[in-house]
Design an enzyme around this catalytic site. Sequence first.
Site, PDB file in Angstrom:
ATOM      1  N   CYS A 121      -4.999  94.419  80.333  1.00 15.01           N
ATOM      2  CA  CYS A 121      -3.466  93.307  81.106  1.00 15.01           C
ATOM      3  C   CYS A 121      -4.582  93.000  82.303  1.00 15.01           C
ATOM      4  O   CYS A 121      -3.846  92.084  82.765  1.00 15.01           O
ATOM      5  CB  CYS A 121      -3.155  94.756  81.862  1.00 15.01           C
ATOM      6  SG  CYS A 121      -2.243  96.502  80.127  1.00 15.01           S
ATOM      7  N   HIS A 262       1.519  93.899  87.985  1.00 18.08           N
ATOM      8  CA  HIS A 262       0.701  93.732  86.224  1.00 18.08           C
ATOM      9  C   HIS A 262       2.473  94.534  85.878  1.00 18.08           C
ATOM     10  O   HIS A 262       3.184  95.499  86.391  1.00 18.08           O
ATOM     11  CB  HIS A 262      -0.352  94.631  86.164  1.00 18.08           C
ATOM     12  CG  HIS A 262      -0.224  95.225  84.583  1.00 18.08           C
ATOM     13  ND1 HIS A 262       0.023  94.447  83.188  1.00 18.08           N
ATOM     14  CD2 HIS A 262      -0.062  96.305  83.707  1.00 18.08           C
ATOM     15  CE1 HIS A 262       0.126  94.374  82.077  1.00 18.08           C
ATOM     16  NE2 HIS A 262       0.279  95.477  82.233  1.00 18.08           N
ATOM     17  N   ASN A 292       6.103  95.808  78.840  1.00 16.86           N
ATOM     18  CA  ASN A 292       4.430  95.337  79.219  1.00 16.86           C
ATOM     19  C   ASN A 292       3.639  94.696  78.053  1.00 16.86           C
ATOM     20  O   ASN A 292       3.886  95.450  76.831  1.00 16.86           O
ATOM     21  CB  ASN A 292       3.563  96.881  79.041  1.00 16.86           C
ATOM     22  CG  ASN A 292       2.589  96.852  79.614  1.00 16.86           C
ATOM     23  OD1 ASN A 292       1.997  95.887  79.269  1.00 16.86           O
ATOM     24  ND2 ASN A 292       1.196  98.444  79.844  1.00 16.86           N
TER      25      ASN A 292
END
Length: 335
Positions: A121, A262, A292
């Site tokens: 990420c 994020h 995500n």
Amino acid sequence: MSANGPSLPLPVRIAGTGSYLPERVLSNGELEKMVETSDEWIAARTGIRERRIAAEGEFTSHMASEAARRALEQSGVPASEIELIIVATITPDTLTPATACYVQQQIGALRAVAFDVSAACSGFLYAMELARHAVGAGAFRNALIVGAEKLSAFVDWSDRNTCVLFGDGAGAAVLVPSTNGGGRILATTLGTDGAQAELLNIPGGGSACPAPPGGAAPRPAVLAMQGREVFKHAVNAMRQAAIDGIAAAGLDIGDIDLIIPHQANLRIIDAIVERLDFRRENVFINLDRYGNTSAAAVAIALDEANRQGRVAPGDRILLVAFGAGLTWASAVVEW
Ligand code: ACO
């Protein structure tokens, strides 16, 4: 932890952004029919309502290329003049060559050097740091950075602990020298803790798979995560990365106009924003729609914030991320 480092000969700015999300929407309601879960549980524990899923035959490189085309169009730099392409992904089309090579061919950036980075990420911000140094040192005249993931191909769709969290998509940005005194990337902070690698990984699919002789079963090529542990590390690491990035830029939290974190879990974002004592309304959130998307998440959010007019010239934006590795990163950008 590596911090900002010495200042570069040339300041570097973001000349254009782009993103791409596949058409197919997978709602929490549909997941209720696949695993023992509920819309209420997913929304309350994560903030996610739906995510996008790539079509069959639609690969990470295709999504990356579409996001790249949109970023190039906005930047005014033709693909044929791009000199460096870095794709951040943990879901490459193939183990080799790099997904960036497919993107180079698909968008027609045939002069560009192209390679991938794997930092989960945090990958888009790792790519930004590498590209900023490459362009800022004068080694490349420009760079295209992309975060792109087809996580749906690496999720165990029978595991409710993970399958509700992830989605597919891509985001991109074009970096060029900042010659007119306009915006620039002020500072970046990167960090890694390999001792925590087991908390979040895709155990199979690499050279450690199939298992060594002795009869052990091959390790699965799907994402495995110790969610509660990752959560704790995520809050601490992102908070610290934010503080370090702001300090490296010579700023205070009060100087930041927008935080683009994020997009893993709304509770993680809320915990960080509270610890930073920052204004919640100035935090960009789209995880309710996309879940995500790992390396793509910050890149997609940056493009949406840009195209929605959430950033104006002179604004200071904090980008901050955390992921498998463990890795973390932040960047402070003056728009
Ligand atoms: N639906 C219903 N119940 C569920 C589900 C689900 N989808 N998933 C788990 N549960 C259950 C668990 O089994 C557990 O039940 P039990 O108490 O009977 O054992 C209960 O819910 C609570 O589980 P927890 O894991 O404690 O739930 P938590 O509140 O921690 O939320 C979550 C789980 C959402 C995964 C959270 O821990 C999280 O977001 N972690 C961080 C993930 C992350 O940030 N990843 C970032 C990097 S991703 C990358 O790098 C690719």
